[in-house]
Design an enzyme around this catalytic site. Structure first.
Site, mmCIF file in Angstrom:
data_model
loop_
_atom_site.group_PDB
_atom_site.id
_atom_site.type_symbol
_atom_site.label_atom_id
_atom_site.label_comp_id
_atom_site.label_asym_id
_atom_site.label_seq_id
_atom_site.Cartn_x
_atom_site.Cartn_y
_atom_site.Cartn_z
ATOM 1 C CG ASP A 293 72.335 -52.982 39.551
ATOM 2 O OD1 ASP A 293 72.667 -54.025 38.960
ATOM 3 O OD2 ASP A 293 73.040 -52.425 40.401
ATOM 4 C CD1 TRP A 294 73.956 -53.133 44.153
ATOM 5 C CD2 TRP A 294 72.999 -52.298 45.990
ATOM 6 N NE1 TRP A 294 74.346 -53.905 45.226
ATOM 7 C CE2 TRP A 294 73.785 -53.421 46.375
ATOM 8 C CE3 TRP A 294 72.302 -51.614 46.985
ATOM 9 C CZ2 TRP A 294 73.888 -53.863 47.676
ATOM 10 C CZ3 TRP A 294 72.405 -52.055 48.302
ATOM 11 C CH2 TRP A 294 73.189 -53.165 48.633
ATOM 12 C CG HIS B 25 71.794 -55.613 34.518
ATOM 13 N ND1 HIS B 25 70.911 -56.214 35.398
ATOM 14 C CD2 HIS B 25 72.509 -54.721 35.265
ATOM 15 C CE1 HIS B 25 71.078 -55.719 36.616
ATOM 16 N NE2 HIS B 25 72.041 -54.814 36.557
ATOM 17 C CG ASP C 274 69.208 -58.586 34.045
ATOM 18 O OD1 ASP C 274 70.388 -59.003 34.025
ATOM 19 O OD2 ASP C 274 68.722 -57.981 35.005
ATOM 20 C CD1 TRP D 148 77.621 -58.208 40.016
ATOM 21 C CD2 TRP D 148 79.197 -57.735 38.508
ATOM 22 N NE1 TRP D 148 77.846 -56.858 40.054
ATOM 23 C CE2 TRP D 148 78.812 -56.533 39.146
ATOM 24 C CE3 TRP D 148 80.186 -57.691 37.531
ATOM 25 C CZ2 TRP D 148 79.372 -55.304 38.829
ATOM 26 C CZ3 TRP D 148 80.746 -56.455 37.211
ATOM 27 C CH2 TRP D 148 80.341 -55.283 37.860
#
Length: 299
Positions: free
Chosen positions: A118-119, A274, A245, A159
């Site tokens: 993710d980030w 995810h 995901d 999102w």
């Protein structure tokens, strides 16, 4: 900059999170990190994304530490036990980069194996691309380094809109919905722990709008430059994406084609949504350990 600090009692007796807290000052803010395993071993840097914190890696940290690795798992500013600026505009892609680089500098981390999702990937891949001499290997699970030149998945746009406009931001429900397994009540409490109320959630709400989605985004040029570096990356580069995901699907194949160090690696598709650290934590950690085991001890 105004910021909040989550009271310590919010983190008492969290399920499967026995780790001693450590802190550094990054630009006047306190950043928390987990530091487990032999202090003199090459570090494994585990970077979380949104809206999680180092608790996401609770089942992976012991597996990698037991294999003889020093595991560093920070809480990004705005998350976990780290300080939380109160305004969404207090957060930028570059500020997160500066905070993370300050952590690496203060801990004098080198020979790093990056583990990111993710980030954590948007930050970690930039860190590795801009500081290649400090990193020995990269493992990406459900992550990417966008430049704004790609088509944005519809799931991400939904999102982003939710994070910006929704009157509520139910952290544990978000994580639960994006995982295959269902979180238990104690796990949900742990994910809610950093956020006593909505004032603490500016960092979590800020992240989606910081993702480069247009060619003239403020981070586009830096991310393009990072990709030029990654296209020359010949050190080990492993993908461990999950099979469920909708946001990062296909990113693993793209990176395998673009990064020279990905050639011939034992890429895996793990079971999960995810948040694959919730669904396949041991398999994810074992993939990290196996990759490190193939590297020369003094690389």
């Amino acid at each position: 900059m105004e910021y909040l600090r989550t009271p310590d009692d919010r983190f008492e007796r969290l399920l499967d999170y026995p780790f001693v807290p450590h802190y550094v000052d990054v630009g006047g803010l306190r950043m928390h990190y987990v530091d487990e395993g032999p202090a003199d071993a090459p570090p494994v840097l585990m970077l979380h994304g949104e809206p999680t914190w180092s608790y996401l890696y609770r089942h992976m940290i012991p597996v990698c530490a037991a294999a003889g690795h020093r595991v560093i798992a920070p809480d990004l500013i705005g998350f976990g036990k780290s300080d939380k600026p109160t305004r969404i505009d207090d957060y930028s892609y570059q500020s997160h980069m500066d905070w993370m680089l300050s952590l690496l500098d203060q801990l004098a981390l080198t020979r790093i194996t990056l583990v990111c999702q993710d980030w954590g990937s948007l930050l970690g891949l930039r860190l590795a691309a801009e500081n290649p001499d400090r990193f020995r290997a990269i493992v990406v699970g459900n992550g990417m380094l966008p430049t704004g030149d790609q088509t944005v998945p519809a799931a991400f746009q939904l999102w982003k809109n939710f994070a910006i406009y929704s009157p509520v931001f139910p952290v544990s429900r978000i994580i639960d919905a994006a995982s295959f397994r269902k979180l238990g009540p104690d796990e949900k409490r742990a994910y809610e722990a950093p956020f006593p109320n909505r004032k603490y959630k500016a960092g979590a709400r800020a992240f989606p709008k910081l993702v480069p989605v247009t060619p003239n985004d403020p981070a586009t040029q830096a991310n393009r430059a990072a990709w030029e570096s990654l296209k020359q990356w010949r050190k080990p580069f492993l993908t461990t994406f999950s099979n469920g995901d909708p946001i990062t699907r296909g990113g693993d194949k793209y990176m395998q084609e673009q990064v020279p160090g990905a050639k011939g690696q034992p890429h895996q598709t793990l079971t999960g949504g995810h948040f694959l650290q919730e669904d396949s934590p041991v398999a994810f950690a074992q993939a990290v350990n196996q990759l490190i085991a193939t590297q020369p001890s003094q690389d």
